[in-house]
Design an enzyme around this catalytic site. Sequence first.
Site, PDB file in Angstrom:
ATOM      1  N   LYS A  78      48.001 -26.097-139.758  1.00  0.00           N
ATOM      2  CA  LYS A  78      48.299 -25.262-138.589  1.00  0.00           C
ATOM      3  C   LYS A  78      49.712 -25.537-138.070  1.00  0.00           C
ATOM      4  O   LYS A  78      50.187 -26.674-138.091  1.00  0.00           O
ATOM      5  CB  LYS A  78      47.258 -25.527-137.503  1.00  0.00           C
ATOM      6  CG  LYS A  78      47.331 -24.599-136.300  1.00  0.00           C
ATOM      7  CD  LYS A  78      46.183 -24.914-135.357  1.00  0.00           C
ATOM      8  CE  LYS A  78      46.232 -24.107-134.071  1.00  0.00           C
ATOM      9  NZ  LYS A  78      45.113 -24.452-133.158  1.00  0.00           N
ATOM     10  N   SER A 153      42.444 -20.996-131.408  1.00  0.00           N
ATOM     11  CA  SER A 153      43.844 -20.819-131.727  1.00  0.00           C
ATOM     12  C   SER A 153      44.188 -21.091-133.197  1.00  0.00           C
ATOM     13  O   SER A 153      45.320 -20.857-133.616  1.00  0.00           O
ATOM     14  CB  SER A 153      44.705 -21.716-130.824  1.00  0.00           C
ATOM     15  OG  SER A 153      44.422 -23.088-131.043  1.00  0.00           O
ATOM     16  N   SER A 177      38.978 -24.223-130.664  1.00  0.00           N
ATOM     17  CA  SER A 177      40.014 -23.564-131.464  1.00  0.00           C
ATOM     18  C   SER A 177      39.878 -23.734-132.959  1.00  0.00           C
ATOM     19  O   SER A 177      40.569 -23.063-133.719  1.00  0.00           O
ATOM     20  CB  SER A 177      41.399 -24.048-131.022  1.00  0.00           C
ATOM     21  OG  SER A 177      41.724 -23.517-129.767  1.00  0.00           O
TER      22      SER A 177
END
Length: 477
Positions: A78, A153, A177
């Site tokens: 990420k 996210s 997330s």
Amino acid sequence: MSLADLTATELLRRYRERSLSPVEVLEDVLARVDQLEPHLCATYALDPEGARAAARESEARWRDNTAGPLDGVPVTVKENIATRGTPVPQGTAATELIPAAEDAPAAARLRAAGAVIFSKTTMPEYGMLSSGVSTFHPLTRNPWDVSKTAGGSSAGAAAAAAAGYGPIHVGTDIGGSIRLPAGWCGLVGLKPTHGRIAVGNPYPGRAIGPLTRTAADAALALSVMSGYDPRDHTSYPPPPENATLQNTDLVNADLENAASAPESALRPGLRVALLLDAGLGLPVDPEIAAAVSAAAAVLEKAGAIVEPIAPIITREMLDGLDRFWRIRSATDIAALPEERRAKVLPQILDWVSTAGELTGADVFHGYSQMGAMAAAVTAAFRSHDVILSPVAPITAFPAELAYPTDDPAKPFEHIAFTVPYNMSAHPATTLNAGWSTTGLPIGAQLAVPHHQDLTALALAGYLDSALSDHRPWPTQL
């Protein structure tokens, strides 16, 4: 099956047998990215040439019998997990693009294990949305239905995993997330016990974990990333079980046994709490309640004792957390120069606009609600071994919406099932429990006591094998 769709455990077996090369696999993965990325927008800082060099080095290590536990496995990380030389924009155009000086702990452990980190993945504005809406990245979409969000996210990580951009993708989670996008994309997403994987920049509730297609791959990724790092004072050495996890065959055996023999994952009298009503937030879609109830029935048939429980957290807890996060974000944004502050997503600016109305007492009370949530979850585990619930009350919502409510004043109405375990630091994992009538994945969540991460994954592996409706992954759009 394309090489891009092989699991990490299968890739490692094939590499050991010399029937497959990391170079071949990477080329298949990059071809998949080329094919689907125009529709999904899941990647950031894609580095094909750097990855090809890493794959050739891995091929040489396999030839020389010096390969590591993830050698040659394609992996994404990420965007907000630092990798040396790559800026960390945090999903917003308001961030200065300064290359990171070093790998964050999780990325460093992946590289040391031989993983081929070929790309970063996208995230929404400051990671404070459960969608892919960002002023920096293109809008990330769900491979199962590109009109829908992949979640957030860890938006790009989930889209990449479902679409087959290789087997292991690493995300972060502070309120859901990892688990929300995993649930909306039909994946296994693990938020581990806090401290098990060093974050590097720790903050209350923040954790790093894998998003994968299988529980075995999640366990493998967990084993590699676990461990103490001096950059994270909340991290700790691997637990004793991790000594066996370094052997990927043992990881496979443990989870495959759990999938084929209920008694290996379900000890007699396992006490399962069934939480179908969070007590606040958006109402649970009946299709989701039915799918999670069906998963509970599978566990009960295998010998578990399933008991419905009342909601764990309260409106006061969630609203207090909202107020605390609101003032935290408002403080960060206010510190930006005016020209950068103007670039922040309007919905985030709307959310923090009321922070000035909060008193010191409001903020302190909001902060205290993190502890109140932790106490409430801990109390639930006094009488139960597992808490089974939906991941979210709804299936994936329209991709263009920042929030499922489309209302910055009500941003957290969908996280009541996930956020308690961030505050309590308990591990929780997802699995795909079924499908909506429109063909969207329905995620179930398994939360367990501290340090029982593998128990959660073994149960997820068992349920995945026992729930019969498995559909082809969305690799053709």
